[in-house]
Scaffold this motif. Structure first.
Motif, mmCIF file in Angstrom:
data_model
loop_
_atom_site.group_PDB
_atom_site.id
_atom_site.type_symbol
_atom_site.label_atom_id
_atom_site.label_comp_id
_atom_site.label_asym_id
_atom_site.label_seq_id
_atom_site.Cartn_x
_atom_site.Cartn_y
_atom_site.Cartn_z
ATOM 1 N N ALA A 196 33.274 13.189 -33.348
ATOM 2 C CA ALA A 196 33.357 14.609 -33.018
ATOM 3 C C ALA A 196 34.004 14.823 -31.660
ATOM 4 C CB ALA A 196 31.966 15.238 -33.042
ATOM 5 N N GLY A 197 33.677 13.976 -30.702
ATOM 6 C CA GLY A 197 34.219 14.126 -29.357
ATOM 7 C C GLY A 197 35.646 13.651 -29.223
ATOM 8 N N GLY A 198 36.167 12.952 -30.244
ATOM 9 C CA GLY A 198 37.513 12.411 -30.161
ATOM 10 C C GLY A 198 38.598 13.370 -30.594
ATOM 11 N N GLY A 199 38.234 14.443 -31.308
ATOM 12 C CA GLY A 199 39.225 15.420 -31.718
ATOM 13 C C GLY A 199 40.099 14.996 -32.873
ATOM 14 N N TRP A 200 39.646 14.004 -33.658
ATOM 15 C CA TRP A 200 40.451 13.521 -34.780
ATOM 16 C C TRP A 200 40.154 14.266 -36.067
ATOM 17 C CZ3 TRP A 200 44.542 10.513 -34.175
ATOM 18 C CH2 TRP A 200 44.638 9.717 -33.025
ATOM 19 N N LEU A 215 33.482 19.255 -30.404
ATOM 20 C CA LEU A 215 34.939 19.135 -30.428
ATOM 21 C C LEU A 215 35.502 19.309 -29.020
ATOM 22 C CD1 LEU A 215 35.721 21.149 -33.687
ATOM 23 C CD2 LEU A 215 36.051 18.694 -33.332
ATOM 24 N N PRO A 216 36.488 18.488 -28.644
ATOM 25 C CA PRO A 216 36.958 18.462 -27.253
ATOM 26 C C PRO A 216 37.708 19.740 -26.848
ATOM 27 C CG PRO A 216 38.365 17.115 -28.644
ATOM 28 C CD PRO A 216 37.192 17.509 -29.491
ATOM 29 N N ARG A 217 37.447 20.158 -25.612
ATOM 30 C CA ARG A 217 38.113 21.334 -25.059
ATOM 31 C C ARG A 217 38.476 21.100 -23.595
ATOM 32 N NH1 ARG A 217 33.999 23.065 -28.251
ATOM 33 N NH2 ARG A 217 32.523 23.640 -26.621
ATOM 34 N N ASP A 218 38.662 19.851 -23.210
ATOM 35 C CA ASP A 218 38.945 19.527 -21.813
ATOM 36 C C ASP A 218 40.361 19.918 -21.416
ATOM 37 O OD1 ASP A 218 36.404 18.442 -21.600
ATOM 38 O OD2 ASP A 218 37.078 16.414 -22.067
ATOM 39 N N LYS A 219 41.330 19.700 -22.291
ATOM 40 C CA LYS A 219 42.726 19.967 -21.994
ATOM 41 C C LYS A 219 43.114 21.361 -22.491
ATOM 42 C CE LYS A 219 43.284 15.671 -20.583
ATOM 43 N NZ LYS A 219 43.515 15.329 -19.166
ATOM 44 N N PRO A 220 44.104 21.989 -21.852
ATOM 45 C CA PRO A 220 44.536 23.320 -22.315
ATOM 46 C C PRO A 220 44.924 23.348 -23.788
ATOM 47 C CG PRO A 220 45.438 22.894 -20.144
ATOM 48 C CD PRO A 220 44.776 21.609 -20.587
ATOM 49 N N PHE A 221 45.642 22.325 -24.267
ATOM 50 C CA PHE A 221 46.054 22.357 -25.665
ATOM 51 C C PHE A 221 44.847 22.232 -26.592
ATOM 52 C CE2 PHE A 221 45.618 17.755 -25.886
ATOM 53 C CZ PHE A 221 45.510 17.467 -27.242
ATOM 54 N N GLN A 222 43.798 21.511 -26.139
ATOM 55 C CA GLN A 222 42.587 21.380 -26.940
ATOM 56 C C GLN A 222 41.824 22.697 -27.008
ATOM 57 O OE1 GLN A 222 40.823 18.083 -24.762
ATOM 58 N NE2 GLN A 222 41.326 16.642 -26.415
ATOM 59 N N LYS A 223 41.788 23.414 -25.899
ATOM 60 C CA LYS A 223 41.123 24.719 -25.888
ATOM 61 C C LYS A 223 41.807 25.680 -26.841
ATOM 62 C CE LYS A 223 39.462 24.442 -21.078
ATOM 63 N NZ LYS A 223 39.552 25.033 -19.725
ATOM 64 N N GLN A 224 43.141 25.689 -26.800
ATOM 65 C CA GLN A 224 43.896 26.583 -27.683
ATOM 66 C C GLN A 224 43.688 26.185 -29.139
ATOM 67 O OE1 GLN A 224 46.863 25.806 -29.599
ATOM 68 N NE2 GLN A 224 47.314 27.912 -30.201
#
Length: 449
Positions: free
Chosen positions: A357-361, A373-382
């Motif tokens: 879940a934390g890997g974003g796959w 689900l990861p939201r650390d990076k801007p693209f991940q948040k979007q």
């Protein structure tokens, strides 16, 4: 979805290698089987050996599984021919990795899968109330997918007709970004692909759009459904590419392929799959689900220039399906069902699920893990925001139990290249596809009985 970038290639290879395996030798009469009377609902006593057929590298899970479960894990690499032989001899693996959205009806209709409902009912780890609706692709009631017993569980999933795009290529072309919430029409999407394609000396240097997704048949299925129709008849025993909705989808694909703005069955991507091309800034839009973000994370520059968008729509019936939901199922003739379920609880509800879940796959199979689900990076948040909004449009599209997806894609791969190059009308292509595919489906139906 994958545990590595190579997984996408493995997934496609698995579908391809299944093409010639009709499972004729493994056909069993009647509908899918229930759990044996002597099977208990949750867990096992430990000890013994569990045989798992999977594409996963044993090093990534075998030692952890043996330690957590107190049993020996024997790993067999996914092999369609070997699986068919083991099923036919009634000595199958205890746990089998599969693609729920495309394989459940095929194996369930042949009575080869274990009904997992009694296990869920007794489990303290895996609760039906915590399952994401996408897990319904692992259900089949004998007539349609998405209802009836549960035969497997997804490790994670994506809505596979969504797409990623490179903002730097959009910026260079002076084109506005797609909306995060409102889908493009397929015609708008095609136009964008044409505008974003770059050529040099008559050759494509930058693809404007890669529309392959999980395969041509899957994409045509979703487009037809978005237009308000269905490629399959209600009884799933035939296809009809001649319906108005299916013809609309077929014409779109022919236009896309003839425009030469992206990989197609007539001109495959020499890189083999989207990532190398997308990473090299030679692909503006790629139809790959949420799982593709796990690959993007590995390249900071690509991540800085990547965004996620809703699935384009062919008509007003907005849907966003899943054609993967890769996970595991337990064969009916497994000799070790209790231990197999213990593996399920560990793999789908324990630390492996939390790590995935934390890997974003991919989107976790359990709703309780989706906040991880990861939201650390801007693209991940979007991407997270877009994905959460898209979930409401998820739909289970029933696949036929009488043929494998790879066999139907093989027909498309045989018929479409010539039709694309010769400018054959969509109507004539539809007639040819109907004749060839329905012959295969009818043969499969006779085998099931």
């Amino acid at each position: 979805m994958p545990v590595s970038a190579q997984f996408s290639v493995d997934r496609r290879r698995f579908l391809v290698t299944s093409a010639g395996a009709a499972l004729a030798t493994a056909v069993l009469p009647g509908c899918a089987a229930s759990v044996d009377d002597n099977s208990s609902g949750s867990g096992g006593k430990g000890g013994g050996t569990l045989t798992v057929m999977t594409t996963d590298d044993p090093k990534t899970f075998q030692p952890q599984a043996e330690k957590a479960l107190g049993m020996t894990i024997h790993v067999i690499k996914t092999d369609a021919s070997k699986l068919n032989a083991m099923l036919a001899s009634k000595n199958p693996p205890d746990v089998v990795r599969g693609v729920g959205a495309l394989e459940t009806p095929y194996f369930a209709a042949r009575g080869l899968m274990t009904d997992l409902d009694p296990y869920f009912a007794k489990s303290d780890v895996l609760k039906v109330s915590d399952l994401d609706p996408a897990n319904d692709v692992w259900r089949f009631d004998g007539s349609k997918q998405g209802a009836g017993p549960r035969y497997g569980l997804a490790k994670d999933y994506s809505q596979d007709s969504m797409f990623w795009y490179r903002t730097d290529l959009f910026d260079a072309a002076g084109i506005d970004y797609p909306s995060d919430t409102e889908p493009l029409s397929c015609d708008e999407w095609l136009d964008l692909g044409k505008r974003l394609t770059k050529r040099r000396l008559g050759k494509v240097k930058v693809y404007g759009l890669s529309a392959g997704g999980m395969g041509t048949f899957a994409q045509l299925t979703y487009m037809t459904a978005s237009a308000g129709g269905s490629l399959f008849a209600e009884d799933l025993a035939s296809v009809d590419f001649s319906s108005p909705e299916a013809l609309k989808a077929l014409r779109w694909y022919l236009d896309y392929a003839r425009a030469d703005i992206g990989p197609s069955v007539a001109n495959p991507n020499p890189d083999g799959w989207d990532w190398p091309t997308y990473q090299a800034n030679r692909m503006a839009m790629a139809v790959d689900g949420y799982w593709f973000g796990g690959t993007i994370l590995g390249d900071a520059k690509v991540a800085e220039n990547s965004r996620f968008a809703p699935a384009p729509q062919m008509g007003s019936h907005r849907i966003s399906p899943c054609f993967g939901a890769t996970g595991f199922w337990i064969p009916r003739d497994s000799k070790n069902k209790d231990a197999a379920w213990k593996f399920f609880e560990w793999y789908f509800g324990g630390k492996p699920a939390q790590d995935r879940a934390g890997g974003g796959w991919g989107i976790p199979s359990l709703k309780s893990l989706q906040d991880e689900l990861p939201r650390d990076k801007p693209f991940q948040k979007q991407a997270y925001k877009v994905q959460r909004h898209e979930m409401q449009y998820f739909a289970t599209l029933s696949f036929t139990p009488y043929a494998q997806i790879s066999a139907l894609d093989a027909v498309l791969n045989k018929v479409l290249p010539g039709a694309i190059k010769s400018a054959t009308s969509a109507g004539k292509v539809a007639d040819d596809l109907n004749q060839r595919m329905n012959k295969q489906i009818a043969y499969g139906k006779d085998l099931v009985g």
